[in-house]
Motif scaffolding. Structure first.
Motif, PDB file in Angstrom:
ATOM      1  N   GLU A  14       9.982   6.613   3.311  1.00 51.51           N
ATOM      2  CA  GLU A  14      10.053   6.597   4.764  1.00 51.51           C
ATOM      3  C   GLU A  14       8.626   6.821   5.261  1.00 51.51           C
ATOM      4  OE1 GLU A  14      13.912   7.720   6.949  1.00 51.51           O
ATOM      5  OE2 GLU A  14      12.613   9.485   6.880  1.00 51.51           O
ATOM      6  N   ALA A  15       8.036   5.812   5.798  1.00 51.47           N
ATOM      7  CA  ALA A  15       6.655   5.908   6.287  1.00 51.47           C
ATOM      8  C   ALA A  15       6.461   4.774   7.275  1.00 51.47           C
ATOM      9  CB  ALA A  15       5.669   5.789   5.129  1.00 51.47           C
ATOM     10  N   PRO A  16       5.472   4.891   8.151  1.00 54.20           N
ATOM     11  CA  PRO A  16       5.243   3.808   9.107  1.00 54.20           C
ATOM     12  C   PRO A  16       5.013   2.481   8.387  1.00 54.20           C
ATOM     13  CG  PRO A  16       3.885   5.719   9.628  1.00 54.20           C
ATOM     14  CD  PRO A  16       4.524   5.998   8.307  1.00 54.20           C
ATOM     15  N   PRO A  17       5.686   1.416   8.823  1.00 51.86           N
ATOM     16  CA  PRO A  17       5.554   0.128   8.109  1.00 51.86           C
ATOM     17  C   PRO A  17       4.141  -0.428   8.142  1.00 51.86           C
ATOM     18  CG  PRO A  17       6.919  -0.083  10.099  1.00 51.86           C
ATOM     19  CD  PRO A  17       6.649   1.366   9.919  1.00 51.86           C
ATOM     20  N   ILE A  18       3.320   0.068   9.055  1.00 50.79           N
ATOM     21  CA  ILE A  18       1.952  -0.435   9.167  1.00 50.79           C
ATOM     22  C   ILE A  18       1.019   0.242   8.166  1.00 50.79           C
ATOM     23  CG2 ILE A  18       1.191   1.221  10.924  1.00 50.79           C
ATOM     24  CD1 ILE A  18       0.523  -2.534  10.994  1.00 50.79           C
ATOM     25  N   ARG A  19       1.533   1.306   7.510  1.00 53.27           N
ATOM     26  CA  ARG A  19       0.676   2.053   6.586  1.00 53.27           C
ATOM     27  C   ARG A  19       0.232   1.160   5.425  1.00 53.27           C
ATOM     28  NH1 ARG A  19      -0.994   6.981   5.597  1.00 53.27           N
ATOM     29  NH2 ARG A  19      -0.612   8.030   3.609  1.00 53.27           N
ATOM     30  N   ARG A  20      -1.039   1.299   5.068  1.00 55.04           N
ATOM     31  CA  ARG A  20      -1.572   0.447   4.002  1.00 55.04           C
ATOM     32  C   ARG A  20      -0.970   0.836   2.657  1.00 55.04           C
ATOM     33  NH1 ARG A  20      -7.196  -1.363   5.447  1.00 55.04           N
ATOM     34  NH2 ARG A  20      -7.587  -0.619   7.542  1.00 55.04           N
ATOM     35  N   LEU A  21      -0.681  -0.175   1.848  1.00 55.75           N
ATOM     36  CA  LEU A  21      -0.128   0.093   0.520  1.00 55.75           C
ATOM     37  C   LEU A  21      -1.080   0.973  -0.303  1.00 55.75           C
ATOM     38  CD1 LEU A  21       1.822  -0.295  -1.842  1.00 55.75           C
ATOM     39  CD2 LEU A  21       0.794  -2.550  -2.238  1.00 55.75           C
ATOM     40  N   ALA A  22      -2.378   0.751  -0.174  1.00 58.87           N
ATOM     41  CA  ALA A  22      -3.330   1.556  -0.958  1.00 58.87           C
ATOM     42  C   ALA A  22      -3.175   3.036  -0.616  1.00 58.87           C
ATOM     43  CB  ALA A  22      -4.760   1.100  -0.680  1.00 58.87           C
ATOM     44  N   ASP A  23      -2.997   3.346   0.667  1.00 54.07           N
ATOM     45  CA  ASP A  23      -2.818   4.747   1.067  1.00 54.07           C
ATOM     46  C   ASP A  23      -1.467   5.285   0.601  1.00 54.07           C
ATOM     47  OD1 ASP A  23      -5.281   4.951   2.289  1.00 54.07           O
ATOM     48  OD2 ASP A  23      -4.535   4.275   4.236  1.00 54.07           O
ATOM     49  N   VAL A  24      -0.446   4.438   0.681  1.00 56.01           N
ATOM     50  CA  VAL A  24       0.883   4.869   0.229  1.00 56.01           C
ATOM     51  C   VAL A  24       0.816   5.247  -1.245  1.00 56.01           C
ATOM     52  CG1 VAL A  24       3.219   4.038  -0.255  1.00 56.01           C
ATOM     53  CG2 VAL A  24       2.128   3.506   1.944  1.00 56.01           C
ATOM     54  N   LEU A  25       0.195   4.379  -2.036  1.00 54.28           N
ATOM     55  CA  LEU A  25       0.120   4.642  -3.481  1.00 54.28           C
ATOM     56  C   LEU A  25      -0.651   5.925  -3.755  1.00 54.28           C
ATOM     57  CD1 LEU A  25      -0.674   1.012  -4.717  1.00 54.28           C
ATOM     58  CD2 LEU A  25       1.463   2.275  -5.115  1.00 54.28           C
ATOM     59  N   ARG A  26      -1.813   6.040  -3.138  1.00 54.96           N
ATOM     60  CA  ARG A  26      -2.716   7.143  -3.469  1.00 54.96           C
ATOM     61  C   ARG A  26      -2.282   8.464  -2.834  1.00 54.96           C
ATOM     62  NH1 ARG A  26      -7.616   6.452  -5.357  1.00 54.96           N
ATOM     63  NH2 ARG A  26      -8.337   8.198  -4.076  1.00 54.96           N
ATOM     64  N   GLU A  27      -2.019   8.404  -1.540  1.00 53.12           N
ATOM     65  CA  GLU A  27      -1.803   9.660  -0.797  1.00 53.12           C
ATOM     66  C   GLU A  27      -0.345  10.104  -0.850  1.00 53.12           C
ATOM     67  OE1 GLU A  27      -4.343  11.376   0.705  1.00 53.12           O
ATOM     68  OE2 GLU A  27      -5.806   9.880   0.024  1.00 53.12           O
ATOM     69  N   ASP A  28       0.591   9.149  -0.757  1.00 51.38           N
ATOM     70  CA  ASP A  28       2.000   9.531  -0.687  1.00 51.38           C
ATOM     71  C   ASP A  28       2.618   9.661  -2.074  1.00 51.38           C
ATOM     72  OD1 ASP A  28       1.314   9.056   1.908  1.00 51.38           O
ATOM     73  OD2 ASP A  28       2.690   7.383   2.240  1.00 51.38           O
ATOM     74  N   LEU A  29       2.167   8.814  -3.005  1.00 51.23           N
ATOM     75  CA  LEU A  29       2.806   8.800  -4.322  1.00 51.23           C
ATOM     76  C   LEU A  29       1.912   9.353  -5.434  1.00 51.23           C
ATOM     77  CD1 LEU A  29       4.433   5.258  -3.948  1.00 51.23           C
ATOM     78  CD2 LEU A  29       5.581   7.471  -3.735  1.00 51.23           C
ATOM     79  N   GLY A  30       0.659   9.665  -5.101  1.00 52.68           N
ATOM     80  CA  GLY A  30      -0.247  10.273  -6.089  1.00 52.68           C
ATOM     81  C   GLY A  30      -0.692   9.318  -7.176  1.00 52.68           C
ATOM     82  N   LEU A  31      -0.557   8.009  -6.944  1.00 55.12           N
ATOM     83  CA  LEU A  31      -0.964   7.032  -7.959  1.00 55.12           C
ATOM     84  C   LEU A  31      -2.410   6.612  -7.667  1.00 55.12           C
ATOM     85  CD1 LEU A  31       2.287   4.882  -8.260  1.00 55.12           C
ATOM     86  CD2 LEU A  31       1.551   6.790  -9.670  1.00 55.12           C
ATOM     87  N   THR A  32      -3.352   7.385  -8.175  1.00 53.91           N
ATOM     88  CA  THR A  32      -4.753   7.193  -7.775  1.00 53.91           C
ATOM     89  C   THR A  32      -5.512   6.207  -8.666  1.00 53.91           C
ATOM     90  OG1 THR A  32      -5.340   9.166  -9.024  1.00 53.91           O
ATOM     91  CG2 THR A  32      -4.953   9.458  -6.667  1.00 53.91           C
ATOM     92  N   ALA A  33      -4.808   5.533  -9.574  1.00 53.32           N
ATOM     93  CA  ALA A  33      -5.506   4.473 -10.330  1.00 53.32           C
ATOM     94  C   ALA A  33      -5.969   3.382  -9.370  1.00 53.32           C
ATOM     95  CB  ALA A  33      -4.593   3.885 -11.388  1.00 53.32           C
ATOM     96  N   THR A  34      -5.219   3.146  -8.329  1.00 51.73           N
ATOM     97  CA  THR A  34      -5.619   2.161  -7.323  1.00 51.73           C
ATOM     98  C   THR A  34      -6.712   2.779  -6.469  1.00 51.73           C
ATOM     99  OG1 THR A  34      -3.398   1.250  -7.327  1.00 51.73           O
ATOM    100  CG2 THR A  34      -4.781   0.727  -5.421  1.00 51.73           C
ATOM    101  N   LYS A  35      -7.892   2.178  -6.502  1.00 46.76           N
ATOM    102  CA  LYS A  35      -9.058   2.769  -5.826  1.00 46.76           C
ATOM    103  C   LYS A  35      -9.279   2.114  -4.468  1.00 46.76           C
ATOM    104  CE  LYS A  35      -9.710   5.003  -9.650  1.00 46.76           C
ATOM    105  NZ  LYS A  35      -9.087   6.332  -9.768  1.00 46.76           N
ATOM    106  N   ILE A  36     -10.002   2.833  -3.625  1.00 43.13           N
ATOM    107  CA  ILE A  36     -10.397   2.265  -2.329  1.00 43.13           C
ATOM    108  C   ILE A  36     -11.917   2.251  -2.268  1.00 43.13           C
ATOM    109  CG2 ILE A  36     -10.337   2.552   0.175  1.00 43.13           C
ATOM    110  CD1 ILE A  36      -7.552   3.731  -0.110  1.00 43.13           C
TER     111      ILE A  36
END
Ligand code: FES
Ligand code: FES
Length: 901
Positions: A14-36
């Motif tokens: 559940e998150a704003p649909p406009i949120r970037r996938l990179a942020d969702v992965l890194r910040e919400d799910l802790g999957l930091t292999a994806t870099k910015i």
């Protein structure tokens, strides 16, 4: 609620649909292999697979994921084991700093799903959108091409690690996403920090009250200004602390930080700069050294009323007499621009208060200098600061200066809450240091036999608004101004000049790449033989009067290049007889580079410890910024100790747990820290031999709680359990080593011993120039480098590939324009498609002072490339390019001017 599959598992968010996938992965799910790296679709560091196709996760909104399939690098390894693509990357040495690696892996994975046997073109096509600043791409492409038929794993026996291409000890972590970079790891309750920076290159300012701002944005916890900084001045040199953490009353460059906002991330990101009550009073800015030196020009700093930060000077022999006696003279004026480091990892980290201490986790090249500078700013004793370096996603000199550290430390201290900060790409490009722009005038003279007689060199370096590493550049360049040649009469003068540009600092070569463009362009008509005739050799004296006693391998480098050179020149000349529009050319560039700091003590200390249960740890204060020092320093230490390198565990850079190994700069870690690690290994070995009362040749075997030493037919055991613990790490035996390169100060004429040893190289470039478009394509580089001894040949090659990529960028495309090229779509760096074929020739003229004969390679790798390319353009077209980058418009203008003459 949005549902999708992530690495094969159902996921709902559940998150704003406009949120970037990179942020969702890194910040919400802790999957930091994806870099910015840019958040703008320019760098590809965030590449993931969406329904099997590569996409930039920073451009995909969460709302587009419903029912779809997302794959990230975390999903590649099965049950902790690398998959075959990761394994191939590891064996090929395809990851250096590793920050681009997850993106590269995912891009390659998208290809391999549909094409198991891709061509080189297929691979280059699919990797074209992912930038790498370290590797020069060659090993990445090879790793993808050779998936499934990987190189074998190398596991040398005890005492045999040096000289082998073992895989990076920290390589697997870079391939799985386990490695934590500056933005990847932080306490859950972290506040966020961001700055407001000056939009003007020079301006006075006044601040209003922040009460309204705080009222409008309740998530804003505090605002920091210069008044909050205990000691608001820092800088690289102990006697030049000219840079404020936050500007006081006026700014000296566009991008200078004025205010720090700290609070809830969403709240402070919602604050527009215009909302912050700052009243600007712009002033005329000084952007060029000429304007800074003009009579009556305002002084940027009161302590330098003429805007000259520092002058460098060297005089040897009688340069007037040298020119008077010469038979031929070549001269020219040369110009180079600001160059951006463009490391893929922007500056990032967090700080927290621990009792009466501050701990900082951040991306840095120099933890001990950071510690001391933060202590100075905070007014603390250095023992109250702990720096824990994150993995460093590229530095190249740019992370030798402080970035996020002072403000996160100050905010965390004041608030008693952890505070994190990651620069945006534009912020990184606006605020960080650059390569010094140079304006150089040089004259070289030789006698009738072609022997160099005299050099007259004058260089002005735009050092920007603050000193940073300007003094290092101004002092290093005169020493290197002759190039790697024996010259009896030399006069060299340099100035580092303050302007209202971003601070220029350290960037792979400290001014030597700029000087090399000048001296190499002025070499003679038979470029290889002229250089060979004049190559400085063991027994010759340098421009500083230093007698080179050993390891000066330029002539050997040129000898190895000669057959390539002759064949390529003949082929180019034959092709040019047939082809009018596309002209081929072959050029050569040589270099030398003093390893370590110039005429300064720059020691390194290392420690290796053995615990009761037989665990060996190398406490290594040298930061690995991707060049591989974690691995090669361990190879050296393991051989000195007499154990397999796999027996060593590594602690890197933590100022509470290691000794000061100095900065990762000046190509010094292999030579200086390598020597310290060798001495530490030898010290621990000597202690073990003494305890067992065995001779020097005994073999050493680690067991559980014991060490067995075998000598002749005997096996003696050291029972570790009986030994008392030493220090806080649980070690019962400790070996320590220290090395400080033997140098002397330079006198008023620049005479002395600035470096203990020098690296040498010669590179040959083949180019094609389209004379209608002015475009230049580099098709092949052959690079011969004297590294003393290659501790790990694969990593030496990797450094050379990466240096060539940056040298190619310097020659043909990179030019940072303050206020204009502050992102990675306006500022171009080489992509995989720009890279030529590269052949590396390692020359090992062993350095007696080096660990097992090693010198250094980090900076030498880059320096000869641009001169070689410029020489090739001249061979192809007859035009001499004296201003880089040689963009198509500049090449075309030069061609038109030549046609008109
Ligand atoms: S972070 Fe997405 S392309 Fe750079
Ligand atoms: S390894 Fe590619 S950016 Fe460092």
């Amino acid at each position: 609620m949005i549902s999708f599959r992530l690495n094969g598992k159902s996921t709902a968010l559940e998150a704003p649909p406009i949120r970037r996938l990179a942020d969702v992965l890194r910040e919400d799910l802790g999957l930091t292999a994806t870099k910015i790296g840019c958040n703008a679709g320019d760098c590809g560091a965030c590449t993931v697979l969406l329904d099997g196709k590569q996409v930039c996760a920073c451009l995909v909104p969460l709302g587009q994921l419903e029912g779809r399939d997302v794959a990230t690098a975390e999903g590649l390894a099965a049950d902790g084991a690398l998959n075959e693509l990761q394994e191939s990357f590891l064996r090929h040495g395809a990851a250096q700093c590793g920050i681009c690696t997850p993106g590269m892996l995912m891009a390659a994975a998208s290809l391999l799903r549909s094409n198991r046997r891709p061509s080189r073109d297929d691979v280059e096509d699919v990797l074209g959108g992912v930038l790498c600043r370290c590797t020069g791409y060659r090993k990445i492409v090879d790793a993808v091409l050779n998936v499934g038929s990987s190189l074998p794993s190398i596991s040398p026996k005890a005492g045999a690690a040096v000289g082998t291409s073992i895989a990076k000890l920290d390589g697997a972590a870079k391939l799985t996403g386990a490695e934590k970079y500056g933005a990847d790891s932080f306490p859950a309750d972290c506040l966020w920090l961001r700055t407001v920076r000056s939009p003007h290159a020079s301006a006075g300012f006044k601040m209003g009250s922040f009460a309204d701002l705080k009222q409008r944005h309740p998530g804003l916890v505090t605002v920091l200004t210069a008044a909050d900084v205990p000691h608001n001045a820092y800088g690289i040199y102990p006697d030049i602390k000219d840079q404020p953490v936050l500007a006081e009353s006026h700014v000296r460059y566009r991008g200078e930080a004025v205010v720090a906002l700290v609070g809830d991330r969403a709240a402070i990101e919602a604050i527009a700069d215009e909302e912050v009550p700052i009243e600007w009073h712009p002033r005329a800015a000084i952007m060029e050294p000429e304007a800074a030196l003009a009579p009556g020009a305002p002084a940027l700093h009161a302590f330098r009323p003429d805007n000259v930060l520092i002058r460098g000077f060297l005089r040897k022999g009688d340069v007037v007499a040298g020119f008077a006696a010469a038979k031929a003279v070549a001269s020219g004026s040369f110009e180079t621009p600001f160059v951006e480091h463009a490391y893929v990892e922007p500056e990032a980290g967090y700080a927290r208060r621990v009792g009466e201490r501050i701990e900082i986790f951040a991306s840095t090249q120099t933890p001990y200098m950071d510690r001391d500078e933060i202590a100075l700013i905070m007014g603390f004793d250095p023992s109250r600061i702990r720096i824990v370096p994150s993995a460093c996603g590229g530095g190249f000199g740019g992370k030798l200066d402080l970035s996020v550290q002072p403000l996160i430390a100050l905010a965390a201290w004041k608030l008693g809450r952890p505070v994190r900060w990651t620069y945006s790409r534009p912020e990184s490009m606006r605020a960080s240091t650059k390569r010094h722009p140079a304006k150089i005038q040089a004259r070289f003279a030789c006698d009738g036999a072609g022997k160099l007689m005299a050099v007259d060199f004058a260089g002005d370096f735009n050092t920007g608004a603050y000193a940073s590493w300007g003094p290092t550049v101004a002092n290093r360049v005169p020493v290197h101004a002759t190039g790697p040649y024996a010259v009896p009469h030399v006069l060299a003068r340099t100035r580092a000049i303050y302007t209202n540009c971003p601070p220029a600092g350290a960037f792979r070569g400290f001014g030597v790449p700029q000087a090399a463009i000048a001296h190499e362009t002025l070499m003679g008509l038979d470029p290889l033989e002229f250089r060979h005739l004049n190559a400085i050799r063991a027994g010759d004296a340098t421009a500083t009067g230093q007698g080179l006693v050993a390891s000066a391998g330029l002539a050997q480098c040129l000898d190895t290049l000669r057959p390539h050179w002759r064949a390529a020149r003949a082929a180019a000349e034959a092709a040019n007889r047939r082809e009018i529009v596309s002209r081929r050319g072959v050029g050569i560039g040589c270099m030398w580079y003093g390893i370590g700091n110039t005429s300064m003590s720059n020691p390194s200390s290392m420690r290796v410890g053995l615990t009761r249960d037989g665990r060996l740890t190398l406490y290594n204060g040298a930061v690995d910024i991707g060049q591989g020092s974690n691995t090669i320093i361990a190879q050296i230490c393991a051989d000195a100790l007499g154990v397999p390198v796999s027996a060593l565990h590594i602690v890197m850079g933590d100022t509470d747990r290691t000794l000061d190994a100095g900065k990762t700069s000046a190509s010094r870690q292999a030579f200086v820290s390598g020597n310290a690690a060798k001495a530490a290994g030898e010290d621990l070995r000597a202690k073990l031999l003494r305890l067992a009362n065995v001779g020097e040749g005994a073999a050493l075997e680690l067991g559980a709680g014991q060490v067995i030493l075998r000598e002749g037919g005997r096996a003696l055991t050291v029972d570790l359990a009986k030994l008392p613990a030493l220090g806080s790490e649980g070690d019962v035996l400790i070996g320590e080593g220290r090395f400080d390169p033997p140098t002397t100060p330079l006198d008023a004429d620049g005479q002395g011993i600035p470096y203990a040893t020098y690296g040498f190289a010669a590179q040959m470039a083949e180019v094609e120039v389209d004379i209608e478009l002015g475009s230049v394509k580099v098709s092949r580089i052959v690079a011969a480098h004297d590294v003393g001894r290659a501790i790990n040949p694969q990593q030496v090659e990797g450094q050379i590939h990466g240096g060539i990529a940056q040298g190619l960028g310097l020659a043909l495309m990179e030019e940072y324009l303050p206020g204009r090229s502050e992102n990675l779509h306006d500022y171009l760096i080489p992509t995989v498609g720009d890279m030529p074929e590269i052949e590396v020739i390692i020359v090992e003229d062993r350095e007696p002072l080096g660990p097992y004969g090693a010198k250094g390679i980090g900076e030498p790798a880059l320096i000869p490339t641009a001169p070689a390319i410029l020489g090739a353009i001249r061979h192809a077209t007859g035009v001499r390019i004296t201003r880089v980058p040689a963009t198509p418009d500049r090449v075309l203008t030069a061609l038109q001017r030549q046609a008109a003459e």
